[in-house]
Design an enzyme around this catalytic site. Structure first.
Site, short mmCIF file in Angstrom:
data_model
loop_
_atom_site.label_atom_id
_atom_site.label_comp_id
_atom_site.label_asym_id
_atom_site.label_seq_id
_atom_site.Cartn_x
_atom_site.Cartn_y
_atom_site.Cartn_z
N HIS A 206 0.83 -1.21 0.00
CA HIS A 206 0.00 0.00 0.00
C HIS A 206 0.87 1.27 0.00
CE1 HIS A 206 -4.35 -0.43 0.24
NE2 HIS A 206 -4.43 0.81 0.67
N ASN A 212 -4.25 3.05 -4.28
CA ASN A 212 -3.54 1.78 -4.32
C ASN A 212 -4.33 0.68 -5.04
OD1 ASN A 212 -1.08 2.31 -2.55
ND2 ASN A 212 -2.76 3.05 -1.28
#
Ligand SMILES: Nc1ncnc2c1ncn2[C@@H]1O[C@H](COP(=O)(O)OP(=O)(O)OP(=O)(O)O)[C@@H](O)[C@H]1O
Length: 366
Positions: A206, A212
């Site tokens: 992430h 993301n």
């Protein structure tokens, strides 16, 4: 230890490539069929289909985030990037950004992955955002990076990613792994598996403040395209969005330990479904093109407006068929004109009619 990245053996994921051999075979078979269908179409229509598929995927990957973009603006932006004429509408930054990312992915699927590409994609998809500290760079904030849901004060934490200070090192490792497995993945017949691992691996780092999911789905598509040696154009996000909960749950079931067969299985099924959906879409687009050619000059402005609207509904079509009432409201025609238009369309073979009286419904004859 709570999360996978806290294990000593991170990121050595555990799975058996052999378990997914059948999925891998199906993937290549379906990809071959998709490619075959596209090859039958002339170059100009191939470009239009490509634009349609890219813009659908751009729309859907944003929908996962809950962001409903303007489809016409997306199309317009992608058309412009393919050097085609557009209606010169003003395209908002969000549509512009994701369109740019998807076209970049399509054109550069074969290049090795690097930090610059990932940061460029991030910059594109956060185009116009004022609420982020790090745009086009990995996150640097001190707060824990968590995936949470629920109202303020009663949040459920679904995942916590490594602290920002670890991101440069984690991402160097990820990028190295991605590029190293390009060849070995193909040799071992682990194309789907590689794309699956890539997605989970990336999501569990992430590295960005936001975006993301979209970048991670882009990475999987890049991985699949590299395996095929051409852009996949599959409707990955379309299938994910159909069961978004299933996607989040599959990530959640696999973000603590290193044994991730369950995730790979979820991902393989999703990709195969996505290929089926893309195949249906391509068949539909081909039928649409044939329809317009067949009825060129044979339909009036009102009739064309209604036909356009039905086609806009996509593969699933107009729910339950078109009624005379639908026809009147789309075309603005009074009752008698609508009846005349519809009768003529059935007569020339543009529409099929089912039912009688009030339950009469019309379907495109494709
Ligand atoms: N439990 C989980 N463990 C690991 N990753 C998760 C989990 N739940 C969701 N994710 C990933 O995190 C993404 C959301 O992260 P982020 O908000 O940064 O991305 P986004 O692109 O802005 O959002 P979205 O993916 O929803 O469009 C999800 O799309 C999914 O890929």
């Amino acid at each position: 230890m709570t999360w996978n990245w806290q294990h000593t053996n991170w990121p050595q994921f555990i799975y058996n490539t052999e378990d997914f051999k059948e999925h891998e075979l199906q993937f290549f078979e379906k990809a071959g069929m998709l490619n075959g269908s596209i090859q039958h179409i002339d170059q100009a229509d191939q470009t239009l289909i490509t634009i349609d598929l890219i813009s659908n995927e751009a729309f859907k990957t944003s929908e996962i985030e809950g962001e409903l973009l303007n489809r016409d603006s997306l199309q317009s932006s992608i058309r412009r990037q393919f050097g085609l004429q557009t209606d010169y509408r003003r395209v908002e930054p969000a549509e512009q950004g994701i369109a740019e990312m998807m076209v970049h992915l399509y054109r550069n699927y074969h290049t090795p992955l690097d930090k610059e590409t990932l940061c460029l994609w991030h910059k594109m998809i956060t185009n116009g955002r004022m609420d982020l500290k790090n745009i086009g760079t990995y996150r640097t904030h001190e707060d824990p990076m968590q995936v949470v849901s629920g109202p303020m004060g009663r949040e459920i934490i679904h995942f916590e990613a490594p602290p920002s200070s670890r991101i440069p090192e984690e991402m160097s490792g990820f990028i190295r792994w991605f590029n190293d497995t390009e060849r070995s993945g193909r040799k071992e017949g682990a194309s789907l598996v590689r794309a699956a691992v890539a997605h989970l691996y990336f999501e569990c780092i992430h590295p960005f403040e936001d975006g993301n999911g979209r970048v991670g789905r882009g990475i999987s598509e890049k991985s699949l395209s590299q395996s095929l040696g051409r852009p996949t154009l599959i409707a990955l996000s379309h299938i994910i969005v159909e069961n978004k909960k299933g996607y989040y749950q599959a990530l959640e079931r696999n973000n603590r330990g290193l044994e991730i067969s369950d995730w790979i299985s979820y991902f393989c099924d999703t990709v195969l479904k996505a290929q089926d959906h893309t195949q249906q879409t391509i068949n539909f687009i081909i039928q649409k093109g044939k329809f317009y050619k067949q009825f060129e000059g044979k339909l009036n402005e009102r009739q064309l407006k209604v036909v356009d609207q039905i086609f806009r509904e996509g593969v699933k079509g107009f729910k339950g068929g078109l009624s005379a009432k639908n026809y009147r409201s789309i075309s603005g025609a009074p009752s008698a004109t609508a009846t005349r238009d519809l009768t003529k369309m059935v007569k020339v073979g543009a529409l099929k009619k089912t039912g009688e009286l009030k339950s009469t419904r019309y379907f495109l004859n494709i």
